[in-house]
Design a protein around this motif. Structure first.
Motif, PDB file in Angstrom:
ATOM      1  N   PHE A 136     -19.542   7.319 -14.075  1.00 19.01           N
ATOM      2  CA  PHE A 136     -18.670   8.661 -13.683  1.00 19.01           C
ATOM      3  C   PHE A 136     -17.439   8.014 -13.245  1.00 19.01           C
ATOM      4  CE2 PHE A 136     -21.638   8.313 -10.102  1.00 19.01           C
ATOM      5  CZ  PHE A 136     -20.811   8.163  -9.281  1.00 19.01           C
ATOM      6  N   ALA A 137     -16.532   8.811 -13.314  1.00 15.63           N
ATOM      7  CA  ALA A 137     -15.077   8.403 -12.930  1.00 15.63           C
ATOM      8  C   ALA A 137     -14.742   8.613 -11.400  1.00 15.63           C
ATOM      9  CB  ALA A 137     -14.078   9.137 -13.643  1.00 15.63           C
ATOM     10  N   GLU A 138     -14.544   7.926 -10.552  1.00 19.68           N
ATOM     11  CA  GLU A 138     -13.927   8.229  -9.224  1.00 19.68           C
ATOM     12  C   GLU A 138     -12.666   8.879  -9.189  1.00 19.68           C
ATOM     13  OE1 GLU A 138     -15.644   7.995  -6.675  1.00 19.68           O
ATOM     14  OE2 GLU A 138     -17.409   6.502  -7.234  1.00 19.68           O
ATOM     15  N   PRO A 139     -12.346   9.744  -8.271  1.00 18.44           N
ATOM     16  CA  PRO A 139     -11.166  10.590  -8.317  1.00 18.44           C
ATOM     17  C   PRO A 139      -9.777   9.992  -8.828  1.00 18.44           C
ATOM     18  CG  PRO A 139     -12.209  10.809  -6.296  1.00 18.44           C
ATOM     19  CD  PRO A 139     -12.696   9.699  -6.855  1.00 18.44           C
ATOM     20  N   GLY A 140      -9.068  10.798  -9.502  1.00 15.87           N
ATOM     21  CA  GLY A 140      -7.691  10.617  -9.921  1.00 15.87           C
ATOM     22  C   GLY A 140      -6.795  11.751 -10.107  1.00 15.87           C
ATOM     23  N   LEU A 141      -5.676  11.899  -9.821  1.00 16.42           N
ATOM     24  CA  LEU A 141      -4.801  12.937  -9.720  1.00 16.42           C
ATOM     25  C   LEU A 141      -3.549  12.253 -10.482  1.00 16.42           C
ATOM     26  CD1 LEU A 141      -4.120  15.272  -7.113  1.00 16.42           C
ATOM     27  CD2 LEU A 141      -2.121  14.639  -8.528  1.00 16.42           C
ATOM     28  N   PHE A 142      -3.305  13.064 -11.628  1.00 15.52           N
ATOM     29  CA  PHE A 142      -2.114  12.479 -12.626  1.00 15.52           C
ATOM     30  C   PHE A 142      -0.936  13.828 -12.550  1.00 15.52           C
ATOM     31  CE2 PHE A 142      -5.645  10.210 -13.553  1.00 15.52           C
ATOM     32  CZ  PHE A 142      -5.353   8.825 -13.584  1.00 15.52           C
ATOM     33  N   ILE A 143       0.300  13.297 -12.361  1.00 16.21           N
ATOM     34  CA  ILE A 143       1.455  14.428 -12.623  1.00 16.21           C
ATOM     35  C   ILE A 143       1.888  13.920 -13.902  1.00 16.21           C
ATOM     36  CG2 ILE A 143       3.338  15.726 -11.790  1.00 16.21           C
ATOM     37  CD1 ILE A 143       0.782  16.212 -10.001  1.00 16.21           C
ATOM     38  N   ILE A 144       2.264  14.850 -14.981  1.00 15.56           N
ATOM     39  CA  ILE A 144       2.843  14.386 -16.075  1.00 15.56           C
ATOM     40  C   ILE A 144       3.967  15.530 -16.100  1.00 15.56           C
ATOM     41  CG2 ILE A 144       2.694  14.418 -18.453  1.00 15.56           C
ATOM     42  CD1 ILE A 144      -0.773  14.573 -16.954  1.00 15.56           C
ATOM     43  N   ASN A 145       5.171  14.863 -16.513  1.00 16.16           N
ATOM     44  CA  ASN A 145       6.319  15.616 -16.438  1.00 16.16           C
ATOM     45  C   ASN A 145       6.670  16.332 -17.837  1.00 16.16           C
ATOM     46  OD1 ASN A 145       7.625  13.637 -17.931  1.00 16.16           O
ATOM     47  ND2 ASN A 145       8.636  12.539 -16.457  1.00 16.16           N
ATOM     48  N   GLU A 146       7.889  16.802 -17.951  1.00 14.95           N
ATOM     49  CA  GLU A 146       7.963  17.670 -19.520  1.00 14.95           C
ATOM     50  C   GLU A 146       8.394  16.736 -20.551  1.00 14.95           C
ATOM     51  OE1 GLU A 146      12.046  16.896 -17.293  1.00 14.95           O
ATOM     52  OE2 GLU A 146      10.171  17.632 -16.571  1.00 14.95           O
ATOM     53  N   GLN A 147       8.624  15.642 -20.191  1.00 12.26           N
ATOM     54  CA  GLN A 147       8.596  14.434 -21.263  1.00 12.26           C
ATOM     55  C   GLN A 147       7.306  13.887 -21.683  1.00 12.26           C
ATOM     56  OE1 GLN A 147      11.226  13.714 -18.587  1.00 12.26           O
ATOM     57  NE2 GLN A 147      12.529  14.944 -19.630  1.00 12.26           N
ATOM     58  N   GLY A 148       6.256  14.303 -21.082  1.00 14.15           N
ATOM     59  CA  GLY A 148       4.789  13.595 -21.436  1.00 14.15           C
ATOM     60  C   GLY A 148       4.735  12.321 -20.393  1.00 14.15           C
ATOM     61  N   ASN A 149       5.657  11.873 -19.604  1.00 17.98           N
ATOM     62  CA  ASN A 149       5.386  10.747 -18.918  1.00 17.98           C
ATOM     63  C   ASN A 149       4.783  11.032 -17.790  1.00 17.98           C
ATOM     64  OD1 ASN A 149       6.875   9.507 -20.923  1.00 17.98           O
ATOM     65  ND2 ASN A 149       8.818   9.800 -20.139  1.00 17.98           N
ATOM     66  N   VAL A 150       4.146   9.821 -17.077  1.00 13.38           N
ATOM     67  CA  VAL A 150       3.603  10.051 -15.827  1.00 13.38           C
ATOM     68  C   VAL A 150       4.567  10.009 -14.701  1.00 13.38           C
ATOM     69  CG1 VAL A 150       1.964   8.656 -14.308  1.00 13.38           C
ATOM     70  CG2 VAL A 150       1.749   8.563 -16.790  1.00 13.38           C
ATOM     71  N   GLN A 151       4.723  10.941 -13.980  1.00 12.32           N
ATOM     72  CA  GLN A 151       5.658  11.243 -13.074  1.00 12.32           C
ATOM     73  C   GLN A 151       5.026  10.726 -11.588  1.00 12.32           C
ATOM     74  OE1 GLN A 151       8.616  12.674 -13.258  1.00 12.32           O
ATOM     75  NE2 GLN A 151       9.228  12.378 -10.987  1.00 12.32           N
ATOM     76  N   ALA A 152       3.763  11.082 -11.272  1.00 15.13           N
ATOM     77  CA  ALA A 152       3.055  10.372 -10.234  1.00 15.13           C
ATOM     78  C   ALA A 152       1.373  10.165 -10.554  1.00 15.13           C
ATOM     79  CB  ALA A 152       3.339  11.429  -8.977  1.00 15.13           C
ATOM     80  N   VAL A 153       1.156   9.369  -9.862  1.00 11.14           N
ATOM     81  CA  VAL A 153      -0.395   9.133  -9.835  1.00 11.14           C
ATOM     82  C   VAL A 153      -0.964   8.927  -8.492  1.00 11.14           C
ATOM     83  CG1 VAL A 153       0.015   6.720 -10.731  1.00 11.14           C
ATOM     84  CG2 VAL A 153      -2.090   7.741 -11.262  1.00 11.14           C
ATOM     85  N   ASP A 154      -2.440   9.191  -8.462  1.00  8.52           N
ATOM     86  CA  ASP A 154      -3.341   8.724  -7.079  1.00  8.52           C
ATOM     87  C   ASP A 154      -4.683   8.457  -7.745  1.00  8.52           C
ATOM     88  OD1 ASP A 154      -3.322   8.674  -4.128  1.00  8.52           O
ATOM     89  OD2 ASP A 154      -5.143   9.737  -4.707  1.00  8.52           O
ATOM     90  N   ILE A 155      -5.122   7.411  -7.595  1.00  7.42           N
ATOM     91  CA  ILE A 155      -6.341   6.940  -7.817  1.00  7.42           C
ATOM     92  C   ILE A 155      -7.090   6.384  -6.908  1.00  7.42           C
ATOM     93  CG2 ILE A 155      -7.568   5.415  -9.519  1.00  7.42           C
ATOM     94  CD1 ILE A 155      -5.411   5.325 -11.368  1.00  7.42           C
ATOM     95  N   SER A 156      -8.396   6.798  -6.503  1.00 11.93           N
ATOM     96  CA  SER A 156      -9.216   6.271  -5.544  1.00 11.93           C
ATOM     97  C   SER A 156     -10.548   5.804  -6.165  1.00 11.93           C
ATOM     98  CB  SER A 156      -9.654   7.542  -4.596  1.00 11.93           C
ATOM     99  OG  SER A 156     -10.262   7.056  -3.609  1.00 11.93           O
ATOM    100  N   ASN A 157     -11.122   4.973  -5.275  1.00  9.23           N
ATOM    101  CA  ASN A 157     -12.705   4.627  -5.587  1.00  9.23           C
ATOM    102  C   ASN A 157     -13.568   5.232  -4.769  1.00  9.23           C
ATOM    103  OD1 ASN A 157     -11.818   3.266  -3.090  1.00  9.23           O
ATOM    104  ND2 ASN A 157     -13.563   1.703  -3.399  1.00  9.23           N
ATOM    105  N   VAL A 158     -13.158   6.316  -4.174  1.00  6.34           N
ATOM    106  CA  VAL A 158     -14.146   6.913  -3.273  1.00  6.34           C
ATOM    107  C   VAL A 158     -13.549   8.476  -3.154  1.00  6.34           C
ATOM    108  CG1 VAL A 158     -15.033   5.257  -1.629  1.00  6.34           C
ATOM    109  CG2 VAL A 158     -13.152   6.247  -0.865  1.00  6.34           C
ATOM    110  N   PRO A 159     -14.817   9.475  -3.022  1.00  5.43           N
ATOM    111  CA  PRO A 159     -14.264  10.944  -2.990  1.00  5.43           C
ATOM    112  C   PRO A 159     -13.717  11.218  -1.597  1.00  5.43           C
ATOM    113  CG  PRO A 159     -16.789  10.620  -2.741  1.00  5.43           C
ATOM    114  CD  PRO A 159     -16.198   9.186  -2.943  1.00  5.43           C
TER     115      PRO A 159
END
Length: 178
Positions: free
Chosen positions: A125-148
């Motif tokens: 399974f994937a560990e947590p990730g949070l992605f913000i994608i803007n109106e152009q479909g580009n990655v605006q912000a990202v947060d990736i962790s290896n623990v919950p």
């Protein structure tokens, strides 16, 4: 040393789809419901009580996100049966998808864990990730962790996004390549 991909901010979010409980295929990076930005939350699965808590807390921020034009979607590697079971513990109205594959996890640059036992879950399974994608479909912000237990506070995320969205010239951060 293992190879890993890191999504570059300011670049296109990959085209990845997963399935909702009703069988609908959704593009994980596409805004919906009149929003022009999108928040994708990757969670570990039904076996994770911290994920259940986080997803329920996200519901509390859904209207504030909608007010600033940000739609919300969550996804895990769980099966349809596992997501169905998990929905009994969740009080959410935003869509949740299932069936994230290991190849998709790798494409998102997520940490991947193996279950400690069959009682935990029956798949990697994937560990947590949070992605913000803007109106152009580009990655605006990202947060990736290896623990919950290392995830951004959702109220802080909403305040930050409100600020960024209110600015005409706020740059995407972290775009210097090395």
């Amino acid at each position: 040393m293992t190879n890993s991909i890191k999504l570059n901010t300011g670049k296109a979010f990959p085209s990845i789809s997963a399935t909702l409980l009703d069988g609908t295929q959704v593009d994980l990076g596409k805004a919906y419901g009149g929003a022009d930005w999108h928040m994708l939350v990757v969670y570990r699965g039904t076996h994770c009580p911290l994920c259940t808590r986080y997803l329920n807390l996200l519901e509390e921020q859904k209207s504030a996100l909608a007010e600033i034009g940000v739609s919300v979607l969550a996804v895990s590697a769980d099966s349809k049966a596992q997501l169905t079971e998990h929905m009994e513990k969740l009080t959410v109205s935003y869509p949740i998808a299932y069936g994230l594959t290991e190849a998709q996890m790798k494409a998102l640059g997520l940490y991947i864990s193996a279950p400690r036992s069959a009682q935990e879950t029956d798949h990697n399974f994937a560990e947590p990730g949070l992605f913000i994608i803007n109106e152009q479909g580009n990655v605006q912000a990202v947060d990736i962790s290896n623990v919950p237990f290392l995830r951004p506070e959702l109220e802080v995320v909403v305040r930050g996004l409100s600020f960024v969205r209110s600015q005409d010239d706020y740059p995407i951060r972290g775009t210097v390549e090395y």
